[in-house]
Enzyme design. Structure first.
Site, PDB file in Angstrom:
ATOM      1  N   PHE A  82      13.631   7.097   7.054  1.00  0.00           N
ATOM      2  CA  PHE A  82      12.204   6.335   6.216  1.00  0.00           C
ATOM      3  C   PHE A  82      11.617   7.123   4.508  1.00  0.00           C
ATOM      4  CE2 PHE A  82      10.684   8.621  10.786  1.00  0.00           C
ATOM      5  CZ  PHE A  82       9.709   7.316  11.070  1.00  0.00           C
ATOM      6  N   SER A 126       9.905  -3.376   6.952  1.00  0.00           N
ATOM      7  CA  SER A 126       8.574  -4.181   6.744  1.00  0.00           C
ATOM      8  C   SER A 126       8.399  -5.123   7.679  1.00  0.00           C
ATOM      9  CB  SER A 126       7.938  -3.894   5.850  1.00  0.00           C
ATOM     10  OG  SER A 126       6.927  -4.071   4.633  1.00  0.00           O
ATOM     11  N   TYR A 153       9.997  -4.206  -4.652  1.00  0.00           N
ATOM     12  CA  TYR A 153       9.995  -3.095  -3.079  1.00  0.00           C
ATOM     13  C   TYR A 153      10.060  -3.505  -2.059  1.00  0.00           C
ATOM     14  CZ  TYR A 153       7.737  -1.293   1.280  1.00  0.00           C
ATOM     15  OH  TYR A 153       6.529  -1.231   2.865  1.00  0.00           O
ATOM     16  N   LYS A 157      13.344  -3.454   0.696  1.00  0.00           N
ATOM     17  CA  LYS A 157      13.575  -3.722   2.500  1.00  0.00           C
ATOM     18  C   LYS A 157      14.490  -4.605   2.972  1.00  0.00           C
ATOM     19  CE  LYS A 157      10.882  -0.192   3.487  1.00  0.00           C
ATOM     20  NZ  LYS A 157      11.296   1.039   4.248  1.00  0.00           N
ATOM     21  N   ASN A 202      -3.880   2.311  -2.269  1.00  0.00           N
ATOM     22  CA  ASN A 202      -3.861   0.956  -2.606  1.00  0.00           C
ATOM     23  C   ASN A 202      -4.052   0.344  -1.284  1.00  0.00           C
ATOM     24  OD1 ASN A 202      -2.656   0.413  -5.063  1.00  0.00           O
ATOM     25  ND2 ASN A 202      -0.738   1.662  -4.680  1.00  0.00           N
ATOM     26  N   ASN A 203      -4.045   0.727  -0.011  1.00  0.00           N
ATOM     27  CA  ASN A 203      -4.177   0.460   0.881  1.00  0.00           C
ATOM     28  C   ASN A 203      -5.521   0.778   1.325  1.00  0.00           C
ATOM     29  OD1 ASN A 203      -0.833   1.263   1.361  1.00  0.00           O
ATOM     30  ND2 ASN A 203      -0.713  -0.206   2.001  1.00  0.00           N
ATOM     31  N   ARG A 235      -4.334  -9.303   8.799  1.00  0.00           N
ATOM     32  CA  ARG A 235      -3.191  -8.526   9.332  1.00  0.00           C
ATOM     33  C   ARG A 235      -2.728  -7.302  10.368  1.00  0.00           C
ATOM     34  NH1 ARG A 235      -2.847 -10.126   4.888  1.00  0.00           N
ATOM     35  NH2 ARG A 235      -2.402  -8.901   2.679  1.00  0.00           N
ATOM     36  N   ASP A 302      -1.342 -10.956  -2.366  1.00  0.00           N
ATOM     37  CA  ASP A 302      -1.743 -10.599  -1.220  1.00  0.00           C
ATOM     38  C   ASP A 302      -1.503 -11.969  -0.291  1.00  0.00           C
ATOM     39  OD1 ASP A 302      -2.863  -8.247  -0.455  1.00  0.00           O
ATOM     40  OD2 ASP A 302      -4.570  -8.750  -0.873  1.00  0.00           O
TER      41      ASP A 302
HETATM   42  C1  UD1 Z   1       1.110  -3.923   1.952  1.00  0.00           C
HETATM   43  C2  UD1 Z   1       1.405  -4.326   0.861  1.00  0.00           C
HETATM   44  C3  UD1 Z   1       2.790  -4.246   1.432  1.00  0.00           C
HETATM   45  C4  UD1 Z   1       3.722  -3.179   1.853  1.00  0.00           C
HETATM   46  C5  UD1 Z   1       2.213  -2.731   2.551  1.00  0.00           C
HETATM   47  C6  UD1 Z   1       2.780  -0.841   2.832  1.00  0.00           C
HETATM   48  C7  UD1 Z   1       0.809  -5.122  -1.169  1.00  0.00           C
HETATM   49  C8  UD1 Z   1       0.177  -6.886  -1.045  1.00  0.00           C
HETATM   50  N1  UD1 Z   1       1.335  -5.696   0.313  1.00  0.00           N
HETATM   51  O1  UD1 Z   1       0.775  -4.817   2.444  1.00  0.00           O
HETATM   52  O2  UD1 Z   1       4.385  -5.624   0.550  1.00  0.00           O
HETATM   53  O3  UD1 Z   1       4.585  -3.091   2.772  1.00  0.00           O
HETATM   54  O4  UD1 Z   1       1.282  -2.946   2.155  1.00  0.00           O
HETATM   55  O5  UD1 Z   1       1.509  -0.788   3.525  1.00  0.00           O
HETATM   56  O6  UD1 Z   1       0.884  -4.552  -1.757  1.00  0.00           O
HETATM   57  N2  UD1 Z   1      -7.701  -4.696   1.214  1.00  0.00           N
HETATM   58  C9  UD1 Z   1      -8.629  -4.988   0.433  1.00  0.00           C
HETATM   59  N3  UD1 Z   1      -8.842  -3.785  -0.737  1.00  0.00           N
HETATM   60  C10 UD1 Z   1      -8.638  -3.109  -1.287  1.00  0.00           C
HETATM   61  C11 UD1 Z   1      -7.518  -2.728  -0.354  1.00  0.00           C
HETATM   62  C12 UD1 Z   1      -6.705  -3.424   0.291  1.00  0.00           C
HETATM   63  O7  UD1 Z   1      -9.450  -6.153   0.623  1.00  0.00           O
HETATM   64  O8  UD1 Z   1      -8.786  -1.442  -1.667  1.00  0.00           O
HETATM   65  C13 UD1 Z   1      -7.040  -6.099   1.738  1.00  0.00           C
HETATM   66  C14 UD1 Z   1      -6.232  -6.299   1.295  1.00  0.00           C
HETATM   67  O9  UD1 Z   1      -5.990  -7.503   0.798  1.00  0.00           O
HETATM   68  C15 UD1 Z   1      -5.037  -7.136   2.519  1.00  0.00           C
HETATM   69  C16 UD1 Z   1      -5.288  -5.764   3.731  1.00  0.00           C
HETATM   70  O10 UD1 Z   1      -6.878  -5.077   3.083  1.00  0.00           O
HETATM   71  O11 UD1 Z   1      -5.832  -8.041   2.812  1.00  0.00           O
HETATM   72  C17 UD1 Z   1      -4.569  -4.931   3.904  1.00  0.00           C
HETATM   73  O12 UD1 Z   1      -4.351  -4.432   2.303  1.00  0.00           O
HETATM   74  P1  UD1 Z   1      -2.461  -3.145   2.116  1.00  0.00           P
HETATM   75  O13 UD1 Z   1      -3.333  -1.769   2.585  1.00  0.00           O
HETATM   76  O14 UD1 Z   1      -2.631  -2.752   1.473  1.00  0.00           O
HETATM   77  O15 UD1 Z   1      -1.837  -3.875   3.226  1.00  0.00           O
HETATM   78  P2  UD1 Z   1      -0.656  -5.099   2.356  1.00  0.00           P
HETATM   79  O16 UD1 Z   1      -1.543  -6.329   1.804  1.00  0.00           O
HETATM   80  O17 UD1 Z   1      -1.192  -6.115   3.803  1.00  0.00           O
END
Ligand code: UD1
Length: 343
Positions: A82, A126, A153, A157, A202-203, A235, A302
């Site tokens: 990991f 991923s 990143y 992968k 970020n997530n 997602r 995104d």
């Molecule tokens: C993100 C990464 C991806 C990585 C994964 C790991 C990006 C563009 N992609 O994926 O490469 O493998 O994390 O977990 O960074 N969202 C909001 N508001 C927020 C945060 C997220 O609306 O404050 C939305 C995003 O636009 C997206 C969804 O939630 O549609 C999921 O976002 P996130 O959790 O960041 O995951 P990924 O974008 O799928």
């Protein structure tokens, strides 16, 4: 019982996997440099399982110290890798750091494994490798074409998957399982381990739970003008405990020599796509806590919509991610409450 080496075992998915391995009777040695985790995770794991995994504070890029681990634990039969940096934005800012860390650690690990004749590896990949699949490939199965990575990143992968395939081609003894995760969320039901994001998350899920806890004023929903039923991105959110269990299945399959090919690839998701707005609504329903949100501009880079076809993992690994989303969201909230001492 056999020992599994888990690199990055103090991290989010790693720690949940260590728990599942130990509960199935495996001994575990964790190798982790604590760059994005902390030593308290060991207490959480031990409290859940009732015994302690071995822990070595080592960087996987450090050949000498990594080799010492293999020398010390002569009963290692497999490795789950990991350990990696995973912040997409940071990888764009510091590509060399990402390439050095994420590629170097896998290469070092494979070199040491070869020297000590440990020939089973599970690699944490991923769904980012698929980019935005076209309509014909949604839901995404393992045969969908890979697309050029959108970040260093994501590229690490893809390159690491290639490194594993090339090495397996050169070394007939090496067996590898590449697991392509969709979006892992939630925390252990005990709330003793969970996700520990660094700074502003970020997530999506950590941002939702931190907003619910009052740490953030509002959730920014990145765009509602996508080509999806409610306009927000879709997602495949998978419960981290379900995901962890897939690793145990993958290990068992390799150890019992059931794999038909030297390298096997599995998509790990639920098969169901949920939009950002659906997640927010489900979260509020599950927890009865309000999450203030506002729709803002799209986030650069995104993907519009992606979800898994997990049939191969369901049939071949005999594994299914089936925890109801409400339970998953509640587990995330219980973890956040514990972190913030909220009753
Ligand atoms: C993100 C990464 C991806 C990585 C994964 C790991 C990006 C563009 N992609 O994926 O490469 O493998 O994390 O977990 O960074 N969202 C909001 N508001 C927020 C945060 C997220 O609306 O404050 C939305 C995003 O636009 C997206 C969804 O939630 O549609 C999921 O976002 P996130 O959790 O960041 O995951 P990924 O974008 O799928």
């Amino acid at each position: 019982m056999a020992r599994i080496l888990v690199t990055g075992g103090m991290g989010y998915i790693g720690s949940h996997t260590v728990v599942e391995l130990m509960q199935q009777g495996y001994d575990v040695t964790i190798v982790d440099n604590l760059s994005n985790s902390n030593v308290d995770v060991l207490e959480g794991i031990s409290a859940i399982v009732g015994r302690r995994p071995e822990f070595e504070n080592i960087d996987c890029n450090d050949f000498v110290n990594l080799e010492a681990v293999f020398k010390q634990y002569t009963d290692i039969v497999g490795v789950i890798h990991f350990a990696a940096s995973k912040a997409v934005g940071e990888s764009v800012q510091h590509p060399l750091m990402y390439y050095r860390n994420n590629l170097g650690s896998l290469i070092t690990l494979l070199e040491v494994m070869k020297r000590y004749r440990v020939c089973n590896i599970v690699f944490s990949s991923s769904c980012t490798v698929y980019g935005q699949p076209d309509k014909a490939h949604l839901p995404v199965d393992e045969t969908a074409p890979l697309q050029k990575a959108l970040s260093p990143y994501g590229n690490t992968k893809q390159i690491n998957e290639d490194i594993i395939c090339d090495e397996a081609h050169a070394d007939a003894d090496l067996h590898a399982t590449i697991l392509r995760y969709f979006n892992p969320i939630g925390a252990h039901p005990s709330a003793l381990i969970g996700e520990l994001p660094n700074g502003i998350p970020n997530n999506l899920l950590p941002f939702v739970t931190q907003t619910a806890a009052g740490l953030r004023q509002e959730l920014k929903v990145f765009g509602d003008d996508y080509d999806t039923p409610d306009g927000s991105c879709i997602r495949d959110y998978i419960y981290v405990v379900d995901l962890a269990k897939a690793h145990v299945k993958a290990v068992e399959r390799m150890l019992s020599k059931q794999s038909e090919q030297q390298v096997e690839i599995f998509n790990l998701g639920t098969g169901r796509g949920l939009s950002v707005l659906e997640i927010v609504r489900e979260f509020m329903d599950a927890t009865s806590v309000n999450v203030p949100y506002r729709v803002v501009e799209r986030r650069e880079g995104d993907i519009e919509k992606v979800w898994a076809n997990p049939t191969k993992a369901n049939t071949v690994l005999g594994w299914k991610a089936d925890t109801p989303i409400k339970d998953v969201l509640l587990s995330a909230w219980n973890w956040e409450k514990r972190l913030r001492n909220i009753q």
